[in-house]
Design a protein around this motif. Structure first.
Motif, PDB file in Angstrom:
ATOM      1  N   HIS A  15      11.180  29.321-100.521  1.00 13.86           N
ATOM      2  CA  HIS A  15      10.681  30.224 -99.488  1.00 13.86           C
ATOM      3  C   HIS A  15      10.708  29.544 -98.116  1.00 13.86           C
ATOM      4  N   ALA A  16      10.236  28.322 -98.037  1.00 15.27           N
ATOM      5  CA  ALA A  16      10.222  27.601 -96.768  1.00 15.27           C
ATOM      6  C   ALA A  16      11.641  27.341 -96.272  1.00 15.27           C
ATOM      7  N   ALA A  17      12.541  27.021 -97.172  1.00 14.86           N
ATOM      8  CA  ALA A  17      13.924  26.751 -96.772  1.00 14.86           C
ATOM      9  C   ALA A  17      14.594  28.003 -96.215  1.00 14.86           C
ATOM     10  N   VAL A  18      14.358  29.144 -96.838  1.00 24.54           N
ATOM     11  CA  VAL A  18      14.962  30.395 -96.363  1.00 24.54           C
ATOM     12  C   VAL A  18      14.386  30.775 -95.003  1.00 24.54           C
ATOM     13  N   VAL A  19      13.071  30.649 -94.850  1.00 20.43           N
ATOM     14  CA  VAL A  19      12.432  30.991 -93.579  1.00 20.43           C
ATOM     15  C   VAL A  19      12.940  30.083 -92.462  1.00 20.43           C
ATOM     16  N   LEU A  20      12.999  28.789 -92.704  1.00 23.20           N
ATOM     17  CA  LEU A  20      13.442  27.865 -91.670  1.00 23.20           C
ATOM     18  C   LEU A  20      14.924  28.032 -91.343  1.00 23.20           C
ATOM     19  N   LEU A  21      15.739  28.303 -92.345  1.00 21.81           N
ATOM     20  CA  LEU A  21      17.163  28.535 -92.095  1.00 21.81           C
ATOM     21  C   LEU A  21      17.369  29.794 -91.261  1.00 21.81           C
ATOM     22  N   ALA A  22      16.650  30.848 -91.578  1.00 24.10           N
ATOM     23  CA  ALA A  22      16.759  32.082 -90.797  1.00 24.10           C
ATOM     24  C   ALA A  22      16.254  31.859 -89.371  1.00 24.10           C
ATOM     25  N   ALA A  23      15.198  31.080 -89.210  1.00 19.29           N
ATOM     26  CA  ALA A  23      14.676  30.795 -87.871  1.00 19.29           C
ATOM     27  C   ALA A  23      15.683  29.990 -87.053  1.00 19.29           C
ATOM     28  N   VAL A  24      16.347  29.052 -87.678  1.00 17.18           N
ATOM     29  CA  VAL A  24      17.372  28.266 -86.977  1.00 17.18           C
ATOM     30  C   VAL A  24      18.529  29.165 -86.542  1.00 17.18           C
ATOM     31  N   LEU A  25      18.946  30.064 -87.406  1.00 21.53           N
ATOM     32  CA  LEU A  25      20.034  30.982 -87.053  1.00 21.53           C
ATOM     33  C   LEU A  25      19.629  31.903 -85.903  1.00 21.53           C
ATOM     34  N   ILE A  26      18.392  32.384 -85.918  1.00 21.41           N
ATOM     35  CA  ILE A  26      17.903  33.231 -84.827  1.00 21.41           C
ATOM     36  C   ILE A  26      17.843  32.431 -83.529  1.00 21.41           C
ATOM     37  N   GLY A  27      17.371  31.199 -83.607  1.00 17.87           N
ATOM     38  CA  GLY A  27      17.298  30.361 -82.416  1.00 17.87           C
ATOM     39  C   GLY A  27      18.661  30.047 -81.838  1.00 17.87           C
ATOM     40  N   LEU A  28      19.613  29.739 -82.700  1.00 18.69           N
ATOM     41  CA  LEU A  28      20.978  29.465 -82.222  1.00 18.69           C
ATOM     42  C   LEU A  28      21.608  30.702 -81.586  1.00 18.69           C
TER      43      LEU A  28
END
Length: 64
Positions: A15-28
């Protein structure tokens, strides 16, 4: 080599990995669009960091 007993917990949950990966993609994406919009590099980085930080609580609530 064997692992000691009780050391079976994952370093990061799925769950944490998916949330952080999605946040990184949104930030980029936000930072890239800000840069392409004509802002400087520093402002684009700040916009990307702000978007990633703001998206973490929202994604945490959505992805369950």
């Amino acid at each position: 080599m064997t692992t000691p007993p009780g050391d079976d917990a994952p370093f990061v949950t799925l769950h944490a990995a998916v949330v952080l990966l999605a946040a990184v993609l949104i930030g980029l994406t936000a930072g890239g669009l800000t840069f392409l919009g004509g802002s400087g590099a520093a402002l684009s980085v700040l916009a990307g960091l702000a978007a990633a930080g703001a998206s973490v609580p929202v994604l945490r609530g959505l992805i369950r």
